[in-house]
Design a protein around this motif. Structure first.
Motif, PDB file in Angstrom:
ATOM      1  N   LYS A   7      -0.210   1.356  13.757  1.00 45.34           N
ATOM      2  CA  LYS A   7      -1.258   0.411  14.167  1.00 45.34           C
ATOM      3  C   LYS A   7      -0.847  -1.029  13.852  1.00 45.34           C
ATOM      4  O   LYS A   7      -1.121  -1.948  14.634  1.00 45.34           O
ATOM      5  N   ARG A  11      -0.546  -4.056  16.495  1.00 43.76           N
ATOM      6  CA  ARG A  11      -1.234  -5.342  16.283  1.00 43.76           C
ATOM      7  C   ARG A  11      -0.267  -6.519  16.323  1.00 43.76           C
ATOM      8  O   ARG A  11      -0.594  -7.592  16.817  1.00 43.76           O
ATOM      9  N   GLU A  12       0.942  -6.311  15.773  1.00 36.87           N
ATOM     10  CA  GLU A  12       1.932  -7.398  15.713  1.00 36.87           C
ATOM     11  C   GLU A  12       2.692  -7.582  17.018  1.00 36.87           C
ATOM     12  O   GLU A  12       3.557  -8.448  17.119  1.00 36.87           O
TER      13      GLU A  12
END
Length: 199
Positions: A7, A11-12
Motif C-alpha cells: 500500500k 501511495r508513493e
C-alpha cells in the motif's frame, strides 16, 4: 511482502494499484510482481531513496525515453554524491577527468555524477600526498572499459525494460562488490609474491 508495504508503494506512485475485487481487497498480477522485484532491487541492492526510485520508475514507464537514457537515470542514482567545498584541488581534478574523457573518446559528460565522483577521488588522493597515483589512471580506465563492456553485454541479454533496469542495479552494485573482492584477493596474492617471505 506485507500488505502495508504494498500500500505504501502504491501511495508513493511506485506501484500501480491492483484490480479491486471487493471494497477492501485488490488483486495483483505478474506485472505487479515484476515491479515489486524492481523496487526491492533498487531499494535493497541499489540503496536508492523512494524519490530516486520514483525517478527510475518514471524512466522505465516512459516509452519515448531511449534505453540509453533510461539506464543513465538508473546509473546516475547509483553514483555516490560528495559534498565538497570547491577549491583549486577539485577544479584541477575536474580538468584531469575532462581530459581523460576526451583522450579516451568516451561519450560522457564531464558533469556526469560519475565524472564528479572521480574528480573528488583524484582530489582526495592528491590531498593525501599521493598525487603520483594518477600515473595509473589509464591502466584503471583500461580495466574499467573491459568490466563495463562485460556488464553491458550481460544487461543486453534482457529484453524487458524492467529487467534491464534490475540487471543494471544488481550488476552495478553487486558487480562492484565482486570486483572489489577480486581486486583485494589479487592484492593479497601479489603482495605475498612481491613482499612475502620466501618459503
Amino acid at each position: 511482502m506485507s500488505i502495508p508495504t504494498i500500500k505504501f508503494y502504491v501511495r508513493e506512485g511506485l506501484l500501480p494499484a491492483g484490480e479491486l475485487t471487493s471494497p477492501n481487497q485488490a488483486s495483483y498480477g505478474e506485472t505487479h510482481v515484476q515491479r515489486l522485484r524492481l523496487i526491492r532491487a533498487l531499494l535493497d541492492v541499489g540503496g536508492l531513496s523512494v524519490a530516486a526510485i520514483r525517478e527510475v520508475i518514471v524512466a522505465v514507464d516512459d516509452p519515448d525515453r531511449s534505453v540509453h537514457m533510461m539506464l543513465g537515470t538508473v546509473a546516475s542514482g547509483l553514483v555516490p554524491r560528495y559534498d565538497r567545498e570547491p577549491h583549486s584541488g577539485i577544479e584541477e581534478a575536474r580538468k584531469r577527468v575532462a581530459a581523460l574523457i576526451a583522450a579516451r573518446g568516451w561519450r560522457v559528460d564531464p558533469v556526469n555524477p560519475a565524472s564528479e565522483a572521480l574528480a573528488v577521488a583524484l582530489a582526495a588522493v592528491d590531498e593525501a600526498g599521493h598525487g603520483a597515483f594518477v600515473q595509473v589512471l589509464d591502466t584503471y580506465a583500461d580495466a574499467a572499459e573491459r568490466v563495463a563492456r562485460t556488464d553491458l553485454d550481460y544487461v543486453a541479454g534482457n529484453v524487458a525494460r524492467e529487467e534491464l533496469v534490475e540487471s543494471v542495479v544488481v550488476g552495478t552494485v553487486i558487480g562492484d562488490a565482486i570486483f572489489s573482492a577480486l581486486r583485494r584477493m589479487v592484492h593479497t596474492d601479489t603482495s605475498d609474491r612481491m613482499f612475502g617471505e620466501a618459503t
